[in-house]
Write a protein that holds these residues in place. Structure first.
Motif, short mmCIF file in Angstrom:
data_model
loop_
_atom_site.label_atom_id
_atom_site.label_comp_id
_atom_site.label_asym_id
_atom_site.label_seq_id
_atom_site.Cartn_x
_atom_site.Cartn_y
_atom_site.Cartn_z
N ALA A 88 0.83 -1.20 0.00
CA ALA A 88 0.00 0.00 0.00
C ALA A 88 0.87 1.26 0.00
O ALA A 88 0.53 2.26 -0.66
N PHE A 89 1.98 1.23 0.72
CA PHE A 89 2.88 2.37 0.71
C PHE A 89 3.49 2.58 -0.68
O PHE A 89 3.64 3.72 -1.15
N TRP A 92 0.79 4.13 -2.77
CA TRP A 92 0.63 5.54 -2.42
C TRP A 92 1.76 6.38 -2.99
O TRP A 92 1.54 7.51 -3.46
N SER A 93 2.98 5.86 -2.97
CA SER A 93 4.12 6.59 -3.53
C SER A 93 3.94 6.82 -5.03
O SER A 93 4.28 7.89 -5.55
N ILE A 95 0.99 6.90 -6.58
CA ILE A 95 -0.13 7.83 -6.73
C ILE A 95 0.33 9.27 -6.49
O ILE A 95 -0.12 10.21 -7.17
N ALA A 96 1.26 9.45 -5.54
CA ALA A 96 1.75 10.80 -5.22
C ALA A 96 2.49 11.44 -6.37
O ALA A 96 2.77 12.64 -6.33
N GLY A 110 8.90 5.20 -6.16
CA GLY A 110 7.75 4.33 -5.93
C GLY A 110 7.98 2.92 -6.44
O GLY A 110 7.60 1.94 -5.78
N GLU A 401 -0.40 14.90 2.37
CA GLU A 401 0.01 14.16 1.17
C GLU A 401 1.49 14.31 0.83
O GLU A 401 2.03 13.51 0.06
N THR A 436 5.85 12.05 1.45
CA THR A 436 4.59 11.29 1.29
C THR A 436 3.56 11.64 2.35
O THR A 436 2.48 11.06 2.35
N ILE A 439 0.06 10.13 5.57
CA ILE A 439 -0.47 8.87 5.03
C ILE A 439 0.66 7.91 4.72
O ILE A 439 0.65 6.73 5.12
N GLY A 440 1.68 8.38 4.01
CA GLY A 440 2.81 7.52 3.69
C GLY A 440 3.56 7.08 4.93
O GLY A 440 3.99 5.92 5.03
N LEU A 443 1.68 4.28 6.63
CA LEU A 443 1.75 3.01 5.90
C LEU A 443 3.12 2.34 6.08
O LEU A 443 3.20 1.15 6.41
#
Length: 727
Positions: A88-89, A92-93, A95-96, A110, A401, A436, A439-440, A443
């Motif tokens: 998930a991390f 998220w990376s 997505i960022a 990422g 974020e 991140t 949230i990052g 995670l």
């Protein structure tokens, strides 16, 4: 698996069973990290891509094995949660990247995190079916450390002409194939910790203990030659974790490390580097270094034998261990108090001493000495406190974020108070927060915490059930290595080095996922009792997964691995094309060569749609071909790709200056200075654009047709942009 059960039913001795599939898979996962360590620790686009792609292929192999009926390979419960949080991390990376100020670096970072997640997945899955998983993981940590540190020390026997950070003075510090002294120091610390624990393991054969002890002094010598203060602290933390978790070895392990440190002194002295002309050579020559290596190896084996002999001759009461530890703690505290008192007396009082200590730690102007004992005793953070403050400031502005993975090198330019260049804040927690967001951080922190907690829980269960002491020692070693890595990652940037991080994360996955050994009744001749076979048969049948679940796992791993490979390989190809075009440009290519290079950078810009490098090379080629309109178009594309990158705006200002566009130069330079107030180039460009230093392009004589001199009686007022007007 069924063949193994048939073998058990046939009464074959348990020692003859070899789970080759799981063992080979785990060995391959660990070898990937050690292999890329030879390419500067794996730092860089190409080396990281190799590690990521190989790990992705191994994950496909795991998916195929699960689909083939080995459903029990999948990590269970909390271990599975740790893998999912790490995945998930990584997601998220990636997505960022959508809001990152450096999307090119964010995609690469990422993908690297996804590679780490797959490493944990592969190692955990392999550990589920490999009873010797812990031994393989610890053995790989030792072997990798010995090879990397051995190459580093042997390299000191030849002149080192490579210029590293800080020039030749900093090259005195041993850095080896990792090309970063602190990373080499951490690798040496983890290897020394693992080898020393095996050297004092009472249930191991003598030859095993001697071999393990023989490599401890050379590894500690490498640690000392790297002069990494953080790695020394990490080693101490690792010793505490392993010793506390190992029962009877609580005193033997520190003793082994302490004696090995003394044995490492000759090698550390003879292999110390010194600057000679334009190279770094060993202080006492090749023969002395070779002699130091031999002496360290021999002394390490002798120390292991001496500890074993002491075990046999001294009847030690385990209850005395706590008393010895308390006495050692008291001695350490007394020494600390004496040292603090001496420091206060030297500075002239407590207030002055505290101020001096604070300034030494936090001052960005006071950097630790590059080498020698003074460095090991220095409390300077070597600019780290300034970088940490910048990371905190960046996180405060985007707390949720973040600014995008691997963007700190660009973001910090709006917060820095000096002209130093750095790409990481040298602290994994602060880097993750700044890049991140919360949230990052949640995670990644959750993933590491879950994996460590599961590993500690298994360790406690093994101690309570008094399971094989060798397995207990291996489990404690893997947790100690992870603790050492976590400690130094808090003050350094090893997370960006797959050559350092991948083996440690693989070992942590083994500690979390490998089943705790069970007591197995055997007959006098070593075969497993039939009743146990039946019980194991039922257990394995219970743990098999349905075919549909296996197919789903294979499909997910295959799709994820292919996407990851494309994300990783495409930018690498684009970067290679841009680099080749840049090389042709620097080599003075012909007109046709420049045309071909232009085609290459156009393809590179499509393969890597976020990077500035293809556009930068294309811009320089256009300037060489005197096509300044094309150069300006490419410079504008750079600002569109990365509008918050001051380098893109500086490039646009540079092109504007070359075509005498003072207005465009002023606008671009102002934007660059706003993003990087301490940027020397941006400030210089803005000064040029404002007319404080008129660029040559703005001069009337710079054109093919200079302006005519005005009549003597006439006056020529000067406009704000520096040009002349006729009366």
């Amino acid at each position: 698996m069924h063949a193994a059960l048939r073998t058990l039913r046939a009464g074959r001795a348990a020692r003859d069973l070899r789970p080759s599939a799981g063992g080979l898979l785990l060995t391959a996962a660990l070898a990937v990290g050690t292999g890329v360590a030879f390419a500067g620790g794996g730092y860089g686009q190409t080396a990281s891509a190799v590690a990521i792609c190989l790990t992705a292929l191994l994950s496909i192999a795991v998916g195929a094995m699960v689909a083939g009926g080995l459903g029990r390979m999948l990590p269970r419960r909390d271990a599975a949660l740790g893998v999912l949080l790490l995945l998930a991390f990584a997601a998220w990376s990636l997505i960022a990247t959508a809001w990152s100020v450096r999307p090119d670096r964010s995609i690469a970072w990422g993908a690297l995190v996804a590679g780490y997640a797959l490493t944990v997945f592969v190692a955990g899955a392999a550990a589920r079916i490999a009873p010797s998983a812990r031994a393989i993981a610890v053995g790989a940590l030792i072997a990798g450390s010995v090879v990397l540190c051995g190459v580093a020390i042997v390299g000191r026997m030849s002149p080192d002409t490579a210029v590293t950070i800080g020039g030749l003075d900093n090259a005195i510090r041993l850095r080896g194939p990792l090309d970063y002294w602190n990373a080499l120091g951490l690798v040496a610390a983890i290897g020394a910790l693992a080898a020393a624990r095996q050297a004092v393991e009472g249930d191991r054969p003598v030859a095993w203990r001697v071999a393990a002890g023989a490599v401890v002094p050379p590894l500690i010598a490498t640690l000392l030659l790297s002069q990494s203060r953080g790695a020394i602290v990490a080693l101490v933390v690792g010793i505490v974790v392993v010793a506390v978790s190992s029962g009877a070895a609580r005193l033997r392990l520190p003793a082994m490390i302490a004696l090995s440190t003394a044995a490492a002194a000759p090698l550390a002295i003879t292999a110390t580097g010194r600057v000679e002309g334009s190279a770094v050579v060993s202080t006492d020559g090749r023969a002395a270094v070779l002699g130091g290596i031999v002496a360290a190896i021999v002394l390490g084996g002798v120390i292991a034998l001496a500890i074993r002999a002491a075990e046999e001759r001294i009847a030690w009461d385990p209850r005395k261990t706590a008393g010895v530890l308390r006495a050692g703690t008291v001695v350490g505290l007394v020494a600390l108090v004496i040292a603090a008192g001496a420091f206060v007396a030297k500075e002239g009082g407590p207030g002055t001493a505290l101020t001096s200590l604070r300034d030494s730690v936090a001052s960005v102007d006071e950097v630790a000495p590059v080498s020698g004992a003074d460095r090991l005793l220095s409390v300077s953070s070597s600019n780290r406190t300034g970088w940490w403050a910048e990371a905190v400031g960046a996180w405060a502005d985007r707390p949720l974020e973040g600014w995008g993975p691997s963007s700190f090198g660009t973001v910090r330019k709006d917060y820095r108070q000096d002209t130093t260049e750095v790409t990481q804040p040298h602290s994994l927690p602060l880097q993750v927060l700044a890049e991140t967001g919360v949230i990052g951080f949640a995670l990644l922190g959750g993933a590491l915490w879950v994996l460590m907690r599961v590993g500690v829980r298994r360790l406690r269960r093994m101690r309570e059930e008094r399971i094989d002491p060798k397995q207990l020692a291996l489990q404690a070693t893997l947790l100690g290595a992870a603790a050492a890595w976590l400690v130094q990652s808090a003050i350094d940037w090893h997370f960006d080095l797959p050559g350092v991080t991948m083996p440690v994360l693989a070992g942590l996955a083994v500690a979390a996922a490998a089943p705790a050994p069970r007591r197995t009744p055997r007959t006098p001749d070593g075969t497993i009792a039939p009743a146990t076979i039946d019980e194991l048969d039922r257990q394995l049948d219970r743990e098999e997964r349905p075919a549909a679940s296996g197919a789903l796992v294979l499909g997910l791993t295959l799709a994820g691995a292919l996407v990851l490979i494309v994300l990783t390989v495409s930018p690498v190809i684009g970067d290679r094309l841009a680099s080749d075009a840049q090389a042709r440009l620097a080599g003075g290519a012909s007109a046709q060569g420049l045309k071909d290079a232009t085609s290459d950078v156009a393809l590179a810009a499509n393969l890597d749609p976020f990077s500035l490098k293809p556009l930068e090379v294309g811009r320089r080629i256009a300037e060489r071909r005197q096509n300044f309109l094309e150069a300006r178009r490419l410079a504008i594309r750079e600002t569109v790709r990365q509008p918050d990158n001051p380098e893109a705006w500086s490039a646009l200002a540079d092109v504007a200056g070359k075509i005498a566009d003072r207005v465009g130069m002023r606008v671009a330079a102002k934007r660059a200075v706003a993003l990087d107030p301490y940027g020397v180039k941006a400030v210089s460009q803005l000064a040029d654009a404002l007319g404080k230093r008129a660029p040559p392009e703005a001069s009337p004589t710079a054109g093919a047709t200079p302006f005519l001199d005005p009549p003597a009686a006439a006056t020529t007022p000067v406009t704000p942009d520096g040009g002349g007007t006729t009366p």
